[in-house]
Design an enzyme around this catalytic site. Structure first.
Site, short mmCIF file in Angstrom:
data_model
loop_
_atom_site.label_atom_id
_atom_site.label_comp_id
_atom_site.label_asym_id
_atom_site.label_seq_id
_atom_site.Cartn_x
_atom_site.Cartn_y
_atom_site.Cartn_z
N LYS A 92 30.98 44.49 50.71
CA LYS A 92 32.01 44.20 49.70
C LYS A 92 33.29 44.97 50.03
O LYS A 92 33.25 46.15 50.36
CB LYS A 92 31.49 44.56 48.32
CG LYS A 92 32.44 44.20 47.18
CD LYS A 92 31.80 44.48 45.82
CE LYS A 92 32.78 44.16 44.69
NZ LYS A 92 32.19 44.39 43.36
N SER A 167 33.54 41.11 40.28
CA SER A 167 34.33 41.26 41.49
C SER A 167 33.54 41.02 42.77
O SER A 167 34.13 40.95 43.86
CB SER A 167 34.94 42.67 41.53
OG SER A 167 33.95 43.67 41.54
N SER A 191 30.35 43.12 37.44
CA SER A 191 30.74 42.60 38.75
C SER A 191 29.59 42.27 39.68
O SER A 191 29.77 41.56 40.66
CB SER A 191 31.67 43.60 39.45
OG SER A 191 32.91 43.67 38.78
#
Length: 484
Positions: A92, A167, A191
């Protein structure tokens, strides 16, 4: 089992890419597959699919990746390698990766190349994984719609018109479309959970402290955001969590993991009691169709000997949300202030980041302490609930995935949203309790939009949550991911 079909025009994934991470790791370990075969198959899949969805960014050169794969195959110590040996992973883009661009989704860091790894990234490397690139994120992880000025938006795995969530949106889409076998994510306000729900995969927010955060400038106060695993099945998440978790001396709020989560799943859950919070007695605005999908999913839990009972906590839920907003501003807003204070950088921040900073600057110490006191009261309330129940269940999201061009919903079920994250309020309850929470897929509405449900467990009860999710997974009439 069949998987729901994506609307993206892509060919079916290869047999290698459809194997689970646990199966792939075993096949490499037993020399049934070479690392080059596995890595090459996933790189081919990325080449075919990623241009349609923009899930993976900062992809390394293919030749460099394959040279690393060949070196792994030639390693004389291959039989003694780590649990992720040979698996291709994209990290990520909120986590630092040595020698690989880490943008945080911000033009401020568009060309930033770290000289060190985040703690969990270092563990993933040491476990034998091959890091091939990054997964896309919203700017600084703010909001549950993955778009930014550096790479653009990530599109939903099922529908190119819809958001992927965030996210960890890039990670969820890459998983759902078989571009990576397993993925990391992070979660402050949903997220890990929200994008998993919107892409028909699993996402696990661990207990506070289980996965060490950092390195960072501040390691004692900022404790509501955590890193964790995402997967197309529960066992794959446990495989990655085994690597991520455990005490780190430079993360003083971290702690030793209690044992192997993957091995722990070998003993199935024996049932239990689930408290269904629903929309909290109408406190949460929820789009039509979501509660029905979740309640049908709870019915499947009966097959695994779990009984469900509705529950409305005796708590001031609006005060709890305001405590979340205050503590998030005191954490995220203050962390972003260094960019806000630089006139050249302030203009590069998106409005939501500026909102966090400017509200943080108005906070007083008594306000922050009062919010923390409310959080403490909520923790006590949760412990009381867990005296009677094994799990708490809630929808993972209050809306279905929306048009990708919409930054965030301005209203939900006819109610106006007063901030960019109010529509994600349902995710705050586990965060404020420091509890483990997993998204499990619950199906699709009549427009083909995916949804999920979160199962929340008692603090440090991570294995019990994963076991319950695995029991539920066994009842699903489809596989997680997007059929293609």
């Amino acid at each position: 089992m069949l998987r729901p079909q994506t609307k993206h025009a892509v060919q079916p994934a290869s047999d290698i890419c459809r194997l689970s991470a646990v199966e792939l790791a075993g096949a490499i370990r037993e020399r049934e597959l070479s690392v080059r075969e596995v890595v090459g198959a996933f790189l081919d899949r990325i080449e075919a699919v990623n241009p349609l969805v923009n899930a993976i960014v900062s992809l390394r050169d293919r030749a460099d990746i394959l040279r690393e794969a060949d070196a792994a195959d030639a390693s004389p110590t291959r039989a003694k390698t780590g649990p992720l040996f040979g698996l291709p992973i994209a990290i990520k883009d909120l986590a630092s990766t040595t020698g690989l661009r880490t943008s945080f989704g911000s033009p401020i860091f568009a060309d930033f190349v770290p000289q060190g790894d985040d703690f969990f990234v270092e563990r993933i490397r040491n476990a034998g994984a091959i890091i091939i690139g990054k997964t896309n994120v919203p700017e600084f992880g703010l909001g549950s719609n993955t778009y930014n000025a550096v790479f653009g938006p990530t599109l939903n795995a099922f529908d190119p018109d819809l958001t992927a969530g965030g996210s960890s949106g890039g990670a969820a889409v890459a998983l759902a479309l078989d571009m990576v076998p397993v993925a990391d994510g992070s979660d402050f306000g949903g997220s890990l959970r929200n994008p998993a729900a919107w892409n028909n995969v699993f996402g696990f927010r661990p207990s506070q402290g289980l996965v060490p955060g950092g390195p960072d400038f501040e390691v004692f106060h900022a404790q509501m955001g955590v890193d964790g695993p995402m997967g197309r099945n529960v066992r794959d998440m446990a495989l990655l969590l085994d690597v991520q978790a455990g005490y780190h001396p430079h993360a003083p709020l971290s702690y030793e993991k209690p044992g192997s989560f993957l091995e722990g799943l070998g003993i199935p859950a024996t049932g239990g009691r689930i408290a269904w919070l629903g929309d909290l007695g109408g406190h949460l605005p929820v789009e039509t169709g979501i509660l029905g999908l979740c309640e049908a999913a709870l019915g499947r839990f009966a097959e695994a000997s779990f009984a469900t009972e509705p529950l409305l906590p005796d708590f001031d839920l609006e005060a709890l949300w305001q405590a979340f907003v205050t503590l998030r501003q005191a954490s995220s807003g203050c962390a972003l202030k260094t960019h806000y204070d630089d006139p050249a950088k302030r203009g590069l921040l998106k409005p939501e980041a500026i909102w966090e900073v400017e509200n943080a600057m108005r906070l007083t110490a008594p306000q922050i302490r009062a919010a923390s006191v409310i959080r403490t009261s909520w923790h006590r309330a949760l412990l009381s609930i867990f005296d009677r129940f094994d799990l708490i269940a809630l929808p993972t999201a209050q809306v279905f995935p929306f048009d990708v061009s919409t930054h965030w919903p301005r209203e939900v079920a006819g109610r106006a949203m007063d901030s960019y994250h109010r529509w994600m309020q349902v995710s705050a309850f586990a965060t404020l309790g420091g509890c483990p929470a997993v998204n499990v897929p619950v199906g699709f509405d009549d427009k083909g939009r995916p949804m999920g449900m979160q199962l929340i467990g008692r603090p440090r009860g991570d294995l019990a949550v994963l076991k319950a999710a695995a029991s539920y997974e066994a009842t699903l009439p489809w596989q997680a991911g997007a059929g293609a």
